[in-house]
Design an enzyme around this catalytic site. Structure first.
Site, mmCIF file in Angstrom:
data_model
loop_
_atom_site.group_PDB
_atom_site.id
_atom_site.type_symbol
_atom_site.label_atom_id
_atom_site.label_comp_id
_atom_site.label_asym_id
_atom_site.label_seq_id
_atom_site.Cartn_x
_atom_site.Cartn_y
_atom_site.Cartn_z
ATOM 1 N N GLU A 359 0.830 -1.202 0.000
ATOM 2 C CA GLU A 359 0.000 0.000 0.000
ATOM 3 C C GLU A 359 0.864 1.251 0.000
ATOM 4 O O GLU A 359 0.483 2.281 -0.547
ATOM 5 C CB GLU A 359 -0.940 -0.001 1.212
ATOM 6 C CG GLU A 359 -2.084 0.994 1.102
ATOM 7 C CD GLU A 359 -3.141 0.800 2.167
ATOM 8 O OE1 GLU A 359 -4.276 0.419 1.817
ATOM 9 O OE2 GLU A 359 -2.841 1.037 3.354
ATOM 10 N N HIS A 390 7.624 -27.244 2.673
ATOM 11 C CA HIS A 390 6.861 -28.338 2.068
ATOM 12 C C HIS A 390 5.761 -27.800 1.160
ATOM 13 O O HIS A 390 4.830 -28.538 0.819
ATOM 14 C CB HIS A 390 6.270 -29.221 3.174
ATOM 15 C CG HIS A 390 7.324 -29.864 4.015
ATOM 16 N ND1 HIS A 390 7.864 -31.100 3.726
ATOM 17 C CD2 HIS A 390 7.978 -29.421 5.127
ATOM 18 C CE1 HIS A 390 8.788 -31.402 4.630
ATOM 19 N NE2 HIS A 390 8.880 -30.398 5.489
ATOM 20 N N LYS A 516 -13.995 1.604 -3.513
ATOM 21 C CA LYS A 516 -14.992 1.866 -2.471
ATOM 22 C C LYS A 516 -16.205 2.584 -3.057
ATOM 23 O O LYS A 516 -17.356 2.249 -2.757
ATOM 24 C CB LYS A 516 -14.378 2.722 -1.360
ATOM 25 C CG LYS A 516 -13.256 2.081 -0.577
ATOM 26 C CD LYS A 516 -12.739 3.082 0.450
ATOM 27 C CE LYS A 516 -11.536 2.573 1.201
ATOM 28 N NZ LYS A 516 -11.014 3.589 2.152
#
Length: 551
Positions: A359, A390, A516
């Site tokens: 950000e 793994h 938004k």
């Protein structure tokens, strides 16, 4: 030396950048095996001790000349001047015309830092005093819920910086929770998140912390309103004031929600969300570990702040690590950095760093509004060791992408158990894996070495470990509040250094705003009684219509 007036200059056109470009051409094909052979003491000498952190940066594809050239780049970009301007409270967040004052949040009592004409240090310690009084009352049982019962669980409702930091620090310091108070965290507007976290809780012993600077963040207020309904259904409307507190600066909205503004803890415009865990946003952490341990956490951050502010660039850990990030991103073409804590308690640290770094530096224009001329922003990701070994280490070792890695480990565990045969420590096994991975990444194993072991010729190429994969190793005696603070500040200042060199504003985040706005505009269409008008693009239009048909 550059000054802040030079922020608009293009660093890629500088003499220092050209020198690094030429140097990379000569160094790119050299192997770490060769670099160590020519400089055998680098493993002991290319290390730094910063507070409790022992930082080994010797396993990087960088000679001492490389480091000198990188420091020259930092000077030409004005890193020192920008650093000093931040610590002086100047408005280095230019797009929002704000100071960048997160370093003030961890100033020792009595220390001053002037921001916008006010003593930020005094302001911070007044909020810390109020936080301490409140959490003391919670932890001692003096603060009681509406039924007179003690609070046993605090639920932090926030998102982004109001969630990622507290979640990470709470998990990292779980061993320091010592007053019978547990913490839960709700962030996602997906109702499954809130439902899961409320499951099993007793409303009478639950306190909610609603963390939203403006008290208007969509996800946070949606969750807070739902939590309020849950509480009121059990205890009644009058219980809200004893079971909700706020971290906000909007007294009017906090009061309208039913929270007593005496229980509102504020912070300032000069604190960005991703830099706010050491502000009142950390209230849930203080509630579980206490104000004394929280003070140790802040002191750890301040120790690294002091190092960053005063150490020469050649021996400045955030500067050197940030410069190495530039080296790989802009000269080797690396796109990501793996963060690999060999501590399960730091499982959320990579996610925390994702917001901090991506950000901050995920920008395509410079601070003056002109396009950048080089890649910016590292992609941070990772998992705790040994789980990652793994899962994705195969690509780190034998893949075609160069991915620098940061390994983090501790000399003493927070928990330990004996090995299967009862003769050793599981923590020693964990740490032996850390050391083995950094060694193999750096030095690998050649075809000749593998063939000499009697490996079938057809398998030799499959077993070659190329090595020459760079890494930093960060060690500390133990995972303590101070060490968590030191780790956070170490990465905060790396982000700062990279942003200065790229000439971008690391402290705004305009890229999150349009989504938004679009979400608010589209929300009504999902549930409208009548068919919505066609969208501007056929894909979004078709997706909305599919959703409406299937909801």
């Amino acid at each position: 030396m550059s000054t802040l007036a030079d922020v608009s200059s293009d660093i890629t056109a500088s003499a220092a950048w050209r020198k690094l470009h030429d140097h990379h051409g000569a160094l790119a094909q050299r192997h770490l095996r060769e670099i160590f052979a020519e400089d055998p003491e680098r493993g002991r000498e290319l290390t730094l001790q910063v507070a409790d952190l022992h930082i080994d940066y010797s396993k990087h594809r960088a000679t001492r000349e490389t480091l000198q050239l990188l420091v020259e780049l930092a000077r030409e970009a004005g890193v020192e001047a920008h650093r000093d301007a931040m610590f002086a409270g100047e408005h280095i967040n230019t797009s929002e015309d704000r100071a960048v004052g997160h370093v003030a949040l961890r100033l020792p009592a009595g220390r001053t830092m002037t921001i916008d004409g006010a003593d930020a240090g005094a302001q911070v310690h007044e909020v810390l005093r109020r936080m301490g009084e409140f959490t003391d009352a919670l932890r001692s049982g003096q603060w009681r819920g509406a039924t007179g019962e003690r609070i046993e669980t605090v639920v932090n409702i926030g998102i982004g910086g109001s969630d990622l930091g507290p979640v990470m620090v709470h998990q990292a310091l779980r061993h320091y929770a010592d007053a019978g108070i547990t913490a839960r965290f709700v962030s996602n507007v997906d109702p499954a998140d809130l439902v899961a976290e409320l499951t099993g809780l007793n409303p009478a012993t639950t306190l909610f912390i609603v963390a939203s600077k403006t008290f208007s963040t969509l996800e946070t207020l949606t969750n807070a309103t739902a939590a309020r309904r849950w509480l009121v259904a059990a205890l009644g409307e009058d219980a809200v004031a004893k079971h909700f507190v706020a971290v906000s600066t909007n007294a009017e909205r906090v009061s309208a929600f039913g929270i007593d503004t005496a229980n509102m803890f504020g912070f300032w415009d000069w604190v960005g969300g991703r830099y706010s865990v050491d502000s009142a946003i950390g209230l849930s952490v203080m509630a579980t570990i206490g104000k004394e341990r929280f003070a140790e956490f802040l002191a750890g951050m301040h120790a690294v702040d002091t190092h960053f502010a005063t150490a020469p660039l050649e021996a400045n850990a955030p500067v050197l690590l940030g410069l190495l990030g530039i080296w790989y991103a802009n000269f080797f073409g690396a796109e990501s950095r793996a963060v690999l804590p060999y501590s399960n308690d730091l499982a959320r640290f990579p996610a925390y760093l994702q917001q901090l770094t991506m950000e901050s530096n995920g920008k395509s224009v410079r601070a003056d509004g002109t396009p950048v001329t080089t890649a910016t922003g590292e992609i941070f990701w990772g998992e705790p060791g040994t789980n990652g070994q793994h899962a994705f280490y195969q690509l780190l070792h034998q893949g075609t992408r160069l991915i620098p890695a940061d390994f983090i480990g501790f000399a003493r565990p927070t928990d330990d158990l004996p090995t299967a045969d009862g003769t050793g420590s599981m923590h020693d096994v964990l740490m032996s894996n850390l050391f083995a991975q950094t060694k193999v990444l750096a030095f690998g194993k050649t075809a000749e070495e593998i063939a000499a072991e009697g490996t079938a010729p057809n398998l030799v190429p499959h077993k070659v470990m190329p090595g020459n994969r760079p890494s930093t190793t960060i060690l500390a005696p133990q995972l303590t509040p101070a060490v968590v603070g030191q780790l956070i500040a170490l990465y905060e200042h790396q982000v700062f250094v990279e942003g200065v060199i790229w000439g971008i504003d690391s402290f705004d985040q305009w890229g999150v705003e349009l989504g938004k706005q679009q979400a608010l505009a589209l929300a009504a269409l999902l549930t409208a009684a009548e068919d919505p008008a066609p969208q501007d693009d056929s894909s979004t239009d078709a997706l909305i219509r599919w959703y409406r048909a299937h909801r």
